[in-house]
Design an enzyme around this catalytic site. Structure first.
Site, short mmCIF file in Angstrom:
data_model
loop_
_atom_site.label_atom_id
_atom_site.label_comp_id
_atom_site.label_asym_id
_atom_site.label_seq_id
_atom_site.Cartn_x
_atom_site.Cartn_y
_atom_site.Cartn_z
N TRP A 357 0.69 -1.28 -0.04
CA TRP A 357 0.05 0.07 0.12
C TRP A 357 0.87 1.23 0.17
O TRP A 357 0.48 2.41 -0.24
CB TRP A 357 -1.01 0.04 1.28
CG TRP A 357 -0.20 0.16 2.59
CD1 TRP A 357 0.64 -0.64 3.24
CD2 TRP A 357 -0.72 1.36 3.50
NE1 TRP A 357 1.02 -0.11 4.30
CE2 TRP A 357 0.34 1.26 4.67
CE3 TRP A 357 -1.28 2.33 3.47
CZ2 TRP A 357 0.37 1.92 5.56
CZ3 TRP A 357 -1.51 3.14 4.70
CH2 TRP A 357 -0.55 3.02 5.75
N ASP A 358 1.93 1.12 0.20
CA ASP A 358 2.95 2.06 0.27
C ASP A 358 3.13 3.17 -0.89
O ASP A 358 3.23 4.23 -0.80
CB ASP A 358 4.76 1.53 0.45
CG ASP A 358 4.71 0.79 1.35
OD1 ASP A 358 3.74 0.17 1.92
OD2 ASP A 358 5.99 0.77 2.16
N GLU A 488 1.27 -2.47 12.95
CA GLU A 488 1.27 -3.88 12.88
C GLU A 488 1.60 -4.48 14.11
O GLU A 488 1.61 -5.57 14.15
CB GLU A 488 2.38 -4.43 11.74
CG GLU A 488 1.87 -4.14 10.32
CD GLU A 488 2.72 -4.45 9.20
OE1 GLU A 488 3.94 -4.63 9.73
OE2 GLU A 488 2.55 -4.54 8.02
N LYS A 601 3.60 1.26 16.10
CA LYS A 601 4.72 1.16 15.13
C LYS A 601 4.71 2.61 14.26
O LYS A 601 5.70 2.82 14.01
CB LYS A 601 4.39 -0.13 14.16
CG LYS A 601 5.69 -0.51 13.25
CD LYS A 601 5.36 -1.79 12.67
CE LYS A 601 6.38 -2.02 11.52
NZ LYS A 601 5.94 -3.18 10.52
#
Ligand code: BGC
Length: 769
Positions: A357-358, A488, A601
């Site tokens: 998805w970056d 995550e 994160k």
């Protein structure tokens, strides 16, 4: 965190050989040209620690997934971008003694990567155990002007002896991936040829049957004069080399110019590949190193013209931003919609060069702002072409009627990931893909993208959300269960705010797309209804219900949305109280401990607040930022950029600067202790966003560019450029004023600090700070 890279505005410099950091430097000084990439490995033999890496765009292998317990829905394979044929090799020895910087005494050593031109340079003096000293000056680049060409100039000077130096320039296809799951060799040798100073090795991947042909042609100069020597051919499986000896007197310099051709069946028919390689070699060697390099310089100058960012008064920040822009431009040129941007680009094996998805979330803004529109459109078309596979992927999980779940990780549209336990439920990626379409249209104004491509994707995504969401009788609300958000460090949670938000927003945006198409393109819309079997009333009325009655976890005391159900049960101890020995927690703590900790994160709730900032008032953004940022450990490279932008938008300029520097220098300073695996290429798009959106305060609202610029305290000035629709603009900010120069022929209206300005072609507007 490391601090051995010398600060310089245009170069990445290592002075003295930092053997223990060699893998990091190899990543940092990687070169690439969109079609292939090469880590900064040495040409000559090196028996010390190294990650040898040559990568070819789009060439992958489906490495069998390694999991303990197989479950339905697990992907069969993890697509790996392959370590491909080594085209840089040149063995050097002096009367039987091999040159190897691991065993030789290093008298001096210097290497740099010049970001202006993509030239990697290395100079060193080495003393062999016999006492003979050699001075080596090696230069190489991968051409962005002629994308199948690499060139090396490798000079060796006999400093204190007369005698014979032996060389073997070679091509070696016998390479492996360090991260292969079952120690398999992924390549089969297909053909090889060596004929005096020229030859090739042609390799084929097992299973996927891609072919890569790497060829070399070289010439030899002694003290600048071309010489011809007798060569000995060496051949073995997957390898060709051509050896020769040069007698030298003290002070003589021998230079090998090695031209490489790297071709693949992505661009050539199998039966023409060898011919294409030979043609490319001929072309390259006829041009010669200097001409190839001047073409390279010109091509890079053109890239920098639209994408450079200048900072006066802060060399570390300047080097950081240029490094990010440079590496992004090396990775993706945007001329082929089959390619995408892997989290590590061509700089390492980790993340396998595959798409996350970056791309939509962090890279698209960079291409929108700095490259021709087609480049961004190609990124979108990549997903459009993967739609049938995304539908298949959803079907495998039990969805029906054209619902699509795009993979979290993919190279060809299929899901493929090793850490399935973590990423399986990261369905928020579907939201990012919808947001990518919205962002592209909002930036370019290209609404015409909807009818032929965009709508089909949006509909399939909305169908997915509509089926994935369920009604909770207990809450009397719609809920989304069993997901993982961008953070995550939490798995299998219920009602992740970000995911719920993206789901509802996608449904709303698809409804808007339907309204637009019905009004502006009624006939096309009718065709789409038939093609996609849209039951408009039935489908959209469920979406509307979901939009109205979706549940979002909320804390009424703190007045903040909660990352997920139950988040407040955690012990909310700020990350600043963690001891340095505990960090990064993902390398120090058990997964069990991470999961029950409050540590985040990367931006999660803040990710949707960033994307939909205009839906939240400033106090609300502040409350969310102040609650979540102190719990965030920024252990994803994608974290700091979002925090920099949000910090700037709530006036926390120091925090914005701190976060910016962290994202800009993430790899240069090895913040997360993992640059050895490769660079964080996709987060580099985030760095660009952080610059333009945090310092420039750039947003697009109602088709217009808006700015809220500020200048960090220590800087004298900065400037950046943007392509926006027809216009090409240059922005400069200093302590006194913000000015915009319109380089293009198009007039444009923009908004600075809430005030509208009309900027005619070739004119400048200046706003006092
Ligand atoms: C991040 C993901 C990202 C992936 C690839 C992970 O560490 O948590 O959001 O997609 O890296 O960059």
């Amino acid at each position: 965190m490391k601090n051995y890279i010398i600060h310089d505005e245009w170069k990445i410099v290592e002075e003295g050989f930092h053997k223990e950091e060699n893998r990091i430097t190899e990543s940092l000084l990687s070169i690439g040209n969109g079609r292939s990439g090469q880590r900064a490995n040495f040409e000559e033999k090196y028996s010390g620690d190294t990650l040898r890496g040559s990568y070819v765009a789009g060439v992958y292998y489906p490495d069998k997934t390694r999991v303990g317990w197989w479950k339905n829905g697990y992907p069969e394979y993890f697509a790996k971008i392959l370590n491909a044929t080594n085209w840089i090799g040149i063995d050097v020895s002096v009367e039987g003694e091999e040159l190897d910087l691991n065993t030789a005494e290093i008298v001096s050593f210097y290497r740099d990567l010049d970001m202006k031109s993509g030239l990697l340079t290395r100079r060193f003096v080495a003393r062999l155990s016999s006492g003979k000293q050699l001075e080596v000056h090696a230069k190489r680049f991968l051409s962005i002007a002629d994308q199948e060409v690499g060139a090396i100039s490798y000079s060796v000077k006999a400093l204190n002896f007369s005698g014979t130096i032996s060389f073997v320039p070679y091509i070696d296809g016998d390479v492996v991936n360090e991260d292969s799951n079952y120690d398999e060799n992924f390549w089969i040798g297909i053909a090889r040829k060596i004929d005096c100073c020229s030859g090739f090795v042609c390799m084929e991947t097992k299973k996927t049957a891609f072919q890569v042909c790497a060829g070399m042609q070289f010439r030899i100069k002694k003290n600048q004069e071309l010489i011809t020597l007798e060569t000995t051919a060496f051949e073995k499986e997957k390898y060709i080399g051509s050896g020769f000896e040069v007698s030298v007197r003290q002070g003589d310099e021998v230079c090998i110019e090695k031209y490489a051709a790297i071709t693949s069946t992505l661009y050539h028919a199998k039966n023409r590949l060898q011919e294409a390689t030979e043609k490319t070699l001929k072309r390259a060697s006829e041009k010669g190193f200097d001409k190839l390099f001047s073409d390279q310089e010109k091509a890079w100058a053109k890239r920098w013209e639209t994408s450079d960012i200048r900072i006066e008064g802060d060399v570390a920040a300047q080097q950081g931003i240029r490094f990010n822009i440079f590496q992004l431009n090396q990775t993706y040129l945007g001329d082929d919609e089959r390619l995408n941007i892997g989290p590590k680009g061509f700089t390492g094996e980790k993340y396998g060069g595959v798409t996350y998805w970056d791309t939509e979330a962090y890279c698209l803004p960079f291409t929108l702002g700095t490259a021709p529109q087609m480049v961004s459109k190609n990124l979108l078309l990549y997903r459009y072409k993967h739609l049938p596979k995304a539908i298949e992927n959803a079907e495998k999980l039990g969805f029906t009627d054209g619902a699509a779940l795009y993979p979290m990780v993919t190279i060809n549209g299929e899901e493929c990931h090793n850490e399935w336990e973590i990423t399986f439920e990261e369905i928020h990626r579907n939201g990012a893909i919808a947001y990518g379409i919205y962002n592209y249209i909002s930036y370019t104004g290209d609404k015409e993208y909807l009818a032929p491509y965009g709508f089909e994707v949006l509909l399939a995504l909305s169908r997915f959300w509509s089926q994935r969401i369920n009604w909770s009788e207990e809450k009397k609300k719609f809920v989304l269960l069993g997901v993982t958000g961008p953070n995550e460090y939490e798995n299998n949670v219920n009602n992740n705010f970000h995911t719920n938000y993206m789901a509802v927003w996608t449904l709303k945006y698809t409804l808007e797309a339907i309204d637009y198409l019905k009004k502006e393109h009624p006939l096309l819309f009718e065709d789409l209804v038939k093609k996609l079997k849209l039951k408009e009333l039935k489908e959209t009325s469920r979406w509307k219900k979901i939009i109205r009655d979706m549940y979002f976890p909320y804390d009424f005391t703190r007045k903040i949305y909660l990352q997920q159900d139950g988040f407040l049960d955690k012990e909310l101890i700020p990350a600043s109280e963690l001891s340095p020995e505990d960090r990064p927690i993902n390398q120090k703590w058990s997964w069990d401990r991470i999961l029950r900790s409050p540590y985040i994160k990367q931006a999660d709730t803040l990710q949707s607040i960033y994307w939909f900032e205009d839906q939240f008032d400033r106090e609300s953004i502040e409350r969310h930022f102040d609650f979540y940022e102190p719990l965030t450990v920024h252990e994803s490279s994608l974290s700091s950029c979002i925090h920099a932008i949000l910090a700037a938008s709530i006036g926390r300029q120091d925090k914005a600067y701190e976060m910016y520097l962290r994202t800009a220098r993430l790899d240069l300073d090895d913040y997360n202790n993992d640059t050895c695996d490769g660079l964080h290429i996709t987060s580099m798009g985030g760095t660009w966003m952080a610059f333009v959106q945090a310092f420039g305060g750039m947003r697009v609202r109602n088709g217009k560019l808006n700015f809220e610029p500020f200048i960090p305290e220590g800087w004298n000035s900065y400037s950046f450029r943007l392509n926006f629709r027809e216009a090409h603009l240059e922005f400069k900010m200093d302590k006194l004023q913000f000015s915009v120069y319109n380089h293009s022929k198009a007039n444009i209206d923009l908004v600075v600090h809430g005030q509208s300005h009309h900027l005619p072609a070739k004119k400048e507007v200046t706003i006092k700070n």
